[in-house]
Design an enzyme around this catalytic site. Sequence first.
Site, PDB file in Angstrom:
ATOM      1  N   HIS A  94       0.860  -1.190   0.000  1.00  0.00           N
ATOM      2  CA  HIS A  94       0.000   0.000   0.000  1.00  0.00           C
ATOM      3  C   HIS A  94       0.899   1.243   0.000  1.00  0.00           C
ATOM      4  O   HIS A  94       1.968   1.241   0.620  1.00  0.00           O
ATOM      5  CB  HIS A  94      -0.914  -0.025   1.233  1.00  0.00           C
ATOM      6  CG  HIS A  94      -2.002   1.004   1.163  1.00  0.00           C
ATOM      7  ND1 HIS A  94      -1.760   2.334   1.402  1.00  0.00           N
ATOM      8  CD2 HIS A  94      -3.314   0.901   0.853  1.00  0.00           C
ATOM      9  CE1 HIS A  94      -2.901   3.004   1.248  1.00  0.00           C
ATOM     10  NE2 HIS A  94      -3.851   2.158   0.908  1.00  0.00           N
ATOM     11  N   GLU A 150      -4.137   2.513  -7.175  1.00  0.00           N
ATOM     12  CA  GLU A 150      -4.536   3.575  -6.254  1.00  0.00           C
ATOM     13  C   GLU A 150      -3.702   4.835  -6.510  1.00  0.00           C
ATOM     14  O   GLU A 150      -2.589   4.966  -5.966  1.00  0.00           O
ATOM     15  CB  GLU A 150      -4.325   3.118  -4.816  1.00  0.00           C
ATOM     16  CG  GLU A 150      -5.129   1.889  -4.449  1.00  0.00           C
ATOM     17  CD  GLU A 150      -5.439   1.862  -2.966  1.00  0.00           C
ATOM     18  OE1 GLU A 150      -6.611   1.902  -2.617  1.00  0.00           O
ATOM     19  OE2 GLU A 150      -4.497   1.833  -2.163  1.00  0.00           O
TER      20      GLU A 150
HETATM   21  P1  PGA Z   1      -9.791   5.796   0.699  1.00  0.00           P
HETATM   22  O1  PGA Z   1      -8.522   4.841   0.825  1.00  0.00           O
HETATM   23  O2  PGA Z   1     -10.947   4.969   0.221  1.00  0.00           O
HETATM   24  O3  PGA Z   1      -9.986   6.354   2.063  1.00  0.00           O
HETATM   25  O4  PGA Z   1      -9.442   6.846  -0.321  1.00  0.00           O
HETATM   26  C1  PGA Z   1      -8.271   3.852  -0.125  1.00  0.00           C
HETATM   27  C2  PGA Z   1      -7.028   3.094   0.230  1.00  0.00           C
HETATM   28  O5  PGA Z   1      -6.066   3.697   0.728  1.00  0.00           O
HETATM   29  O6  PGA Z   1      -6.958   1.878   0.059  1.00  0.00           O
END
Ligand code: PGA
Length: 224
Positions: A94, A150
């Site tokens: 992540h 992401e």
């Molecule tokens: P968020 O986070 O939905 O709060 O934008 C997504 C993530 O970091 O996996």
Amino acid sequence: MRQLFIVANWKENSVNANEWFAQIINAEWNIENRSVIVCPPFTLLTKINQVVLEHQLPIKIGAQDISQFAKGAHTGEVSGEMLNEFTKYVIIGHSERRSMGESETIIFEKLKRAMENNLIPIVCVSEIEQVKSLSLKVKNEGEQLLIAYEPLQAIGSGNPDTPTHADEFAQDIKREFGEVSVLYGGSVNPDNVHSFTNQEHIDGVLVGGASLDAKSFSGIIQNA
Ligand code: PGA
């Protein structure tokens, strides 16, 4: 019908698991083609495992991280073998962990530990270079793998990527990896989820903030 993955990442947030699951147990979902995965902090894995088993919930459990080492004197680490008792999935790489210094080498070690222990990795990427370096190492291994795209500016900001751009990125990932499920993550909520899952190359979503509230997470599952 295409299988959609809806993943909750609770991060380091205190969620009252009893209350959260009480709402989920009563939710009336159409989850025919949905795989719902909840990734709580390590400390809640045992409890959530019990709740899911007790109520026979159609929910899989994931961890938010895994040790790069198989075992040994690594204070604070939790190994793949330990996780395997409670979880089926594990989030790896992540951006919040990458920003704490997790390198591509460490991420690849974690990926190997996950696969050795029959855990399905959900590897997060935000740039195409990360996709390329990963694909050089894991292509053609025939293992099950999820990749979550992401974009950094979309995480926790309330400013999601555009569905069209996210879909293009998902397509690029599939070009690199071949058969792989690609999720989109970053400010997903019940109102915008379908604009992402509606795209040709997006197979689900990774949800942070909106997964902390069971009602909004249910909305995401329902609307996906
Ligand atoms: P968020 O986070 O939905 O709060 O934008 C997504 C993530 O970091 O996996």
